[in-house]
Design a protein around this motif. Sequence first.
Motif, short mmCIF file in Angstrom:
data_model
loop_
_atom_site.label_atom_id
_atom_site.label_comp_id
_atom_site.label_asym_id
_atom_site.label_seq_id
_atom_site.Cartn_x
_atom_site.Cartn_y
_atom_site.Cartn_z
N ALA A 1 -17.89 6.54 67.58
CA ALA A 1 -16.75 5.87 68.20
C ALA A 1 -16.71 4.40 67.82
CB ALA A 1 -16.82 6.02 69.73
N LYS A 2 -17.87 3.74 67.79
CA LYS A 2 -17.91 2.34 67.37
C LYS A 2 -17.47 2.19 65.92
CE LYS A 2 -21.50 0.53 70.43
NZ LYS A 2 -22.87 -0.02 70.50
N SER A 3 -17.95 3.10 65.08
CA SER A 3 -17.57 3.07 63.66
C SER A 3 -16.06 3.28 63.50
CB SER A 3 -18.33 4.15 62.90
OG SER A 3 -17.86 4.27 61.59
N ASP A 4 -15.53 4.27 64.22
CA ASP A 4 -14.09 4.54 64.14
C ASP A 4 -13.29 3.34 64.65
OD1 ASP A 4 -14.69 7.01 63.14
OD2 ASP A 4 -14.26 8.11 65.00
N ALA A 5 -13.76 2.74 65.75
CA ALA A 5 -13.07 1.58 66.30
C ALA A 5 -13.12 0.40 65.32
CB ALA A 5 -13.69 1.18 67.64
N ALA A 6 -14.27 0.22 64.67
CA ALA A 6 -14.41 -0.87 63.70
C ALA A 6 -13.46 -0.65 62.53
CB ALA A 6 -15.85 -0.99 63.22
N LEU A 7 -13.40 0.60 62.05
CA LEU A 7 -12.48 0.90 60.94
C LEU A 7 -11.03 0.68 61.35
CD1 LEU A 7 -14.12 4.09 59.38
CD2 LEU A 7 -14.03 1.80 58.41
N SER A 8 -10.70 1.12 62.55
CA SER A 8 -9.34 0.95 63.06
C SER A 8 -9.01 -0.54 63.18
CB SER A 8 -9.20 1.64 64.40
OG SER A 8 -7.95 1.39 64.97
N ASN A 9 -9.96 -1.31 63.73
CA ASN A 9 -9.74 -2.75 63.86
C ASN A 9 -9.59 -3.42 62.50
OD1 ASN A 9 -9.77 -2.69 66.61
ND2 ASN A 9 -11.92 -3.26 66.81
N GLU A 10 -10.43 -3.01 61.54
CA GLU A 10 -10.32 -3.58 60.19
C GLU A 10 -8.95 -3.25 59.58
OE1 GLU A 10 -13.56 -2.46 57.69
OE2 GLU A 10 -15.05 -3.23 59.09
N LYS A 11 -8.50 -2.03 59.78
CA LYS A 11 -7.20 -1.62 59.25
C LYS A 11 -6.08 -2.45 59.90
CE LYS A 11 -4.27 2.45 58.68
NZ LYS A 11 -4.11 3.86 59.00
N LYS A 12 -6.16 -2.59 61.24
CA LYS A 12 -5.14 -3.38 61.93
C LYS A 12 -5.18 -4.84 61.50
CE LYS A 12 -4.89 -0.48 66.06
NZ LYS A 12 -5.19 -0.39 67.49
N LEU A 13 -6.40 -5.37 61.34
CA LEU A 13 -6.52 -6.76 60.88
C LEU A 13 -5.97 -6.92 59.47
CD1 LEU A 13 -10.04 -7.78 62.23
CD2 LEU A 13 -7.83 -8.64 62.98
N ALA A 14 -6.24 -5.93 58.60
CA ALA A 14 -5.72 -6.00 57.23
C ALA A 14 -4.19 -5.96 57.24
CB ALA A 14 -6.28 -4.85 56.40
N ASP B 1 0.32 -12.95 55.40
CA ASP B 1 0.40 -13.43 54.01
C ASP B 1 1.84 -13.35 53.50
OD1 ASP B 1 -2.29 -13.95 53.99
OD2 ASP B 1 -2.85 -12.09 52.93
N ALA B 2 2.54 -12.28 53.86
CA ALA B 2 3.94 -12.14 53.43
C ALA B 2 4.79 -13.24 54.06
CB ALA B 2 4.48 -10.77 53.82
N ARG B 3 4.57 -13.52 55.35
CA ARG B 3 5.32 -14.59 56.03
C ARG B 3 4.99 -15.94 55.40
NH1 ARG B 3 4.92 -13.63 62.52
NH2 ARG B 3 6.48 -11.98 62.70
N LEU B 4 3.69 -16.13 55.10
CA LEU B 4 3.27 -17.38 54.50
C LEU B 4 3.90 -17.57 53.13
CD1 LEU B 4 1.46 -19.88 54.76
CD2 LEU B 4 -0.37 -18.56 53.68
N ALA B 5 3.91 -16.51 52.31
CA ALA B 5 4.53 -16.60 50.99
C ALA B 5 6.03 -16.89 51.12
CB ALA B 5 4.30 -15.29 50.22
N GLU B 6 6.66 -16.20 52.07
CA GLU B 6 8.09 -16.43 52.30
C GLU B 6 8.34 -17.87 52.74
OE1 GLU B 6 11.06 -15.04 55.76
OE2 GLU B 6 10.15 -13.38 54.64
#
Length: 164
Positions: free
Chosen positions: A87-100, A107-112
Motif C-alpha cells: 500500500a505504501k509503495s502504491d501510494a508513493a507511485l500514485s503520489n509520484e504520478k500526481k506530482l509529475a 511547466d506548461a503554464r510556465l512556458a506559456e
Amino acid sequence: MPQIAQLAETWSSQIFWLLVFFGITFFFIGRLMVPRVMETVALRDKQIGDDLAAAQSARDAADEREEAWRTRENENRAAAQALIAKAKSDAALSNEKKLAEAQGRLDARLAEAEQRIAASREEAMGEIETVAAEAAQDIVQRLAGIKVTKPAANKAVKEAMIHG
C-alpha cells in the motif's frame, strides 16, 4: 498402704483386661479400619496421579495450540506488513504520478507565461524603439534644427540599442 497391697491381687486381672481391650482394639483398628483407610489413601493417590496426568496432557495440548496460534499470528503479521508495504509503495507511485502531472501542468503554464513575457518584451521593445525614434527626431529638430526622417531615426536607435 492398702492401695499398693491390692496391686498384687488385681494385677493379673488388670493385665487380662488390658490384653482383651488391646486385642479388640487391634482387631477393629488393625484389621477393619486400617485396610479401609489404606484403600482410601490408595484410591486418592491414584486419583491424584490420574488428575496430574490429565493436567499434563491438557498443558501439552494447550502448548501445541499456543504454538500453532503463534505461528499463525506471525504469518498474519507478515502478511499484514506485506500489505502495508504494498500500500505504501502504491501510494508513493500514485503520489509520484500526481506530482509529475502537476509538474507537467506547471511547466506548461510556465512556458506559456514565458512566451507571453517574451512577446510582451518584444512588443515593449518595439514600442520603446518607436518612442525613442520619435524622441530622437524631436530632439534633433529642436537642438540642431534638422529634420530627420523616420527610417533614419529608427536605424540610429537600433544601432544605439545594439551597442549600448
